[in-house]
Write a protein that holds these residues in place. Sequence first.
Motif, PDB file in Angstrom:
ATOM      1  N   ASP A   1      -2.620  -1.129  -4.100  1.00  0.00           N
ATOM      2  CA  ASP A   1      -3.018  -0.519  -5.373  1.00  0.00           C
ATOM      3  C   ASP A   1      -2.176  -1.141  -6.474  1.00  0.00           C
ATOM      4  O   ASP A   1      -1.023  -0.790  -6.665  1.00  0.00           O
ATOM      5  CB  ASP A   1      -2.787   1.001  -5.313  1.00  0.00           C
ATOM      6  CG  ASP A   1      -3.243   1.692  -6.579  1.00  0.00           C
ATOM      7  OD1 ASP A   1      -4.071   1.113  -7.305  1.00  0.00           O
ATOM      8  OD2 ASP A   1      -2.776   2.798  -6.826  1.00  0.00           O
TER       9      ASP A   1
ATOM     10  N   THR B   1       0.835  -1.200   0.000  1.00  0.00           N
ATOM     11  CA  THR B   1       0.000   0.000   0.000  1.00  0.00           C
ATOM     12  C   THR B   1       0.874   1.257   0.000  1.00  0.00           C
ATOM     13  O   THR B   1       2.089   1.183   0.184  1.00  0.00           O
ATOM     14  CB  THR B   1      -0.914   0.048   1.249  1.00  0.00           C
ATOM     15  OG1 THR B   1      -0.118   0.132   2.415  1.00  0.00           O
ATOM     16  CG2 THR B   1      -1.830  -1.151   1.304  1.00  0.00           C
ATOM     17  N   ASN B   2       0.234   2.386  -0.169  1.00  0.00           N
ATOM     18  CA  ASN B   2       0.924   3.675  -0.130  1.00  0.00           C
ATOM     19  C   ASN B   2       0.840   4.319   1.246  1.00  0.00           C
ATOM     20  O   ASN B   2       1.110   5.506   1.386  1.00  0.00           O
ATOM     21  CB  ASN B   2       0.326   4.626  -1.181  1.00  0.00           C
ATOM     22  CG  ASN B   2       0.621   4.169  -2.580  1.00  0.00           C
ATOM     23  OD1 ASN B   2       1.669   3.584  -2.841  1.00  0.00           O
ATOM     24  ND2 ASN B   2      -0.308   4.413  -3.479  1.00  0.00           N
TER      25      ASN B   2
END
Length: 58
Positions: A56, A23-24
């Motif tokens: 993502d 994830t970010n």
Amino acid sequence: MNYVFGIIIFALDVWAIASIINTNETTGTKILWILLVAVLPVVGLIIWWFAGPKADYG
């Protein structure tokens, strides 16, 4: 039969942790989510599925 359930939970937890890593989110957030999934394998997985950060891939 219990070991099959354990293997399935383990595989889902590994998948969830890999998804969290991708994830970010910030490193601190990732660590908290990974700890939740690792310490509470079933409950943590359910909480992550509904409320956690998703990877993502797109």
